[in-house]
Design a protein around this motif. Sequence first.
Motif, PDB file in Angstrom:
ATOM      1  N   UNK A  80       0.822  -1.212   0.000  1.00  0.00           N
ATOM      2  CA  UNK A  80       0.000   0.000   0.000  1.00  0.00           C
ATOM      3  C   UNK A  80       0.856   1.263   0.000  1.00  0.00           C
ATOM      4  N   UNK A  81       1.900   1.269   0.833  1.00  0.00           N
ATOM      5  CA  UNK A  81       2.763   2.441   0.919  1.00  0.00           C
ATOM      6  C   UNK A  81       3.424   2.727  -0.414  1.00  0.00           C
ATOM      7  N   UNK A  82       3.944   1.689  -1.068  1.00  0.00           N
ATOM      8  CA  UNK A  82       4.655   1.883  -2.328  1.00  0.00           C
ATOM      9  C   UNK A  82       3.745   2.469  -3.400  1.00  0.00           C
ATOM     10  N   UNK A  83       2.547   1.920  -3.526  1.00  0.00           N
ATOM     11  CA  UNK A  83       1.643   2.396  -4.579  1.00  0.00           C
ATOM     12  C   UNK A  83       1.108   3.792  -4.274  1.00  0.00           C
ATOM     13  N   UNK A  84       0.709   4.025  -3.026  1.00  0.00           N
ATOM     14  CA  UNK A  84       0.144   5.325  -2.677  1.00  0.00           C
ATOM     15  C   UNK A  84       1.203   6.425  -2.674  1.00  0.00           C
ATOM     16  N   UNK A  85       2.428   6.106  -2.221  1.00  0.00           N
ATOM     17  CA  UNK A  85       3.494   7.102  -2.226  1.00  0.00           C
ATOM     18  C   UNK A  85       3.884   7.479  -3.652  1.00  0.00           C
ATOM     19  N   UNK A  86       3.906   6.500  -4.538  1.00  0.00           N
ATOM     20  CA  UNK A  86       4.210   6.802  -5.946  1.00  0.00           C
ATOM     21  C   UNK A  86       3.165   7.750  -6.521  1.00  0.00           C
ATOM     22  N   UNK A  87       1.910   7.476  -6.250  1.00  0.00           N
ATOM     23  CA  UNK A  87       0.844   8.354  -6.755  1.00  0.00           C
ATOM     24  C   UNK A  87       0.987   9.755  -6.160  1.00  0.00           C
ATOM     25  N   UNK A  88       1.300   9.829  -4.876  1.00  0.00           N
ATOM     26  CA  UNK A  88       1.406  11.126  -4.214  1.00  0.00           C
ATOM     27  C   UNK A  88       2.553  11.961  -4.771  1.00  0.00           C
ATOM     28  N   UNK A  89       3.695  11.328  -5.014  1.00  0.00           N
ATOM     29  CA  UNK A  89       4.870  12.068  -5.449  1.00  0.00           C
ATOM     30  C   UNK A  89       4.858  12.369  -6.940  1.00  0.00           C
ATOM     31  N   UNK A  90       4.358  11.431  -7.733  1.00  0.00           N
ATOM     32  CA  UNK A  90       4.476  11.557  -9.188  1.00  0.00           C
ATOM     33  C   UNK A  90       3.218  12.114  -9.836  1.00  0.00           C
ATOM     34  N   UNK A  91       2.064  11.676  -9.401  1.00  0.00           N
ATOM     35  CA  UNK A  91       0.818  12.043 -10.074  1.00  0.00           C
ATOM     36  C   UNK A  91       0.038  13.162  -9.392  1.00  0.00           C
ATOM     37  N   UNK A  92      -0.025  13.145  -8.078  1.00  0.00           N
ATOM     38  CA  UNK A  92      -0.904  14.053  -7.350  1.00  0.00           C
ATOM     39  C   UNK A  92      -0.630  15.531  -7.597  1.00  0.00           C
ATOM     40  N   UNK A  93       0.643  16.009  -7.584  1.00  0.00           N
ATOM     41  CA  UNK A  93       0.868  17.449  -7.768  1.00  0.00           C
ATOM     42  C   UNK A  93       0.275  17.985  -9.079  1.00  0.00           C
ATOM     43  N   UNK A  94       0.501  17.279 -10.188  1.00  0.00           N
ATOM     44  CA  UNK A  94      -0.049  17.736 -11.470  1.00  0.00           C
ATOM     45  C   UNK A  94      -1.567  17.613 -11.492  1.00  0.00           C
TER      46      UNK A  94
END
Length: 563
Positions: free
Chosen positions: A417-431
């Motif tokens: 869960x951490x790996x998938x959610x952290x990736x989304x937060x860092x890479x996808x969420x800001x844009x």
Amino acid sequence: MPPVPPAAPEPAPGVAVPAEPRRGSGRHAFLVAAGILLSRVVGLVRQRVFAHALGSGVVAGVFSAALRIPNLLQNMLGEGILSSSFIPVYAHLLARGEREEAEHVAGAVAGLLTAVTALLVVAGILAAPALVQVITPGLSGAEQALAIRFVRILFPATATLVLSAWCLGILNSHHRFFLSYAAPVANNVAVIAVLVAGAGRVDDARLGGWVAWGYVVGAVLQVGVQVPSVLALVGRLRPSISVARQSVRTVLGNFAPALVGRGVVQLSAFVDTIYASYVGTRGLATLGYQQTLYLLPISLFGMAISASELPAMSAAVGTPAAVAAALRTRLDAALQRLAFFVVPSAAAFVAIGDVLAGALFQTGKQTAADTRYLWLVLMGSAVGLVAAAKGRVYASSFYALRDTRTPLRFAVVRLALTASLAWWSAVKMPDLLGVPREAGLVGITATTGLAAWVEYALLRRALARRIGKTGVPGRRMALLWGAAAVAGGAALATKVALVRWRGAMPGLASDWGGAFLPPPRMHPVLAALPIVGAFAVVYLGLVLVLTPGGAAALPGFRRRVRR
């Protein structure tokens, strides 16, 4: 230190209890907390001096990331695994009076740990470039080269700190809780001395190298202060790598799944570092300061309570039903003490995180804007603070039952869960949300908290099937959260009053966190005194008023009255 919440009811007649009297549990937790508090206070001083000298700049970010790499081995082979494999076996042998066998286990574990960590340190130094590339893929060029240099200096401290964790296991099993948790003071003092000597006299990159060497020297000192007491307790210490005896094989049998489980937990923390490297060196530096604050309540309360309970839980004897009842009684009391402290900590991170961060770190090169950014990251951390702290205590219960595999399975779920959610937060969420890239770090800490809640729920449900229902009553949790919320409101009202009196701190309107109430125009430490004071007074007052029996319900009150 504020008073602790009401203890759980006495166990039913005929229930087997651990060899150590149950009433000593609170005293042992206090000794652990006192040792941790001392080391954390000095650690906060170290971080404040670090912030003054290096701020949230490139070297600070690179050093914070580099320090996590050798610490992986320390946490995996040291505190985490020894707590789950060595202490339960060693403490159980002591409880049964098998002193000679306990001494043999202590010597074998010391020898095996020394041999394994020595090999891994050499491998780590040689493989530093590859490790840096894996752990901080967002770094390149001079930043990456600096990280490799720091890692190679820091790795020799790993073996020393693993032996420090072995000392902790011995001391804890003999119910000597203060020294092992206060020992990191020596390490922190060494680093502070280097920072004070070098700040302003050498450039940041060179100072970072000095700090790394100071950390190595400090690790040696940390072990040195514990060795005399350990040798006095163990008696005939004969380090070896023999696995001929069944008790040593039992430790190793628990060691393997604990190693994987602890590795999964550490990888979960490393995921934050990996994706924070894409946020930038400011994000890496902020993550280092965030971890210092986030781990303060985890260490002071979660670690203190779980560490003090583990040897006693492991020493429980009797029928399976009697042992389960004893564990349930201890666990419920521990969770109530834990909630009393950690719930207001989470609320304080949200309500007055900028005040806390400013008082501790805003100095020298660490600016007010850096403080506000850290506040937002702390808000994300608050999401999973309570779950992470409770999860430690539940994991200790499984370790006391000599079950290391169940926590491992749930740690794997948390990692995924951490790996998938952290990736989304860092890479996808800001844009996706149209916010600056640095906002990704807030998402990383928040989603890591969500994963901690999932792990906690799984641990609690699995343990209930083993020993029966456990946990803090919902009514009690509602009281604590309500008191913490009102206390947060009182702290914010105090902050507003100070802003009206002294004016707001200028220059933050353009900061992406500028929508929040800015701090008052005064020294951060002076501002923190009335604001944090209002929070503490209101929280403690409400809990005392709303708790049935008031102060008389708090452990230790009756003893003080009798005196």
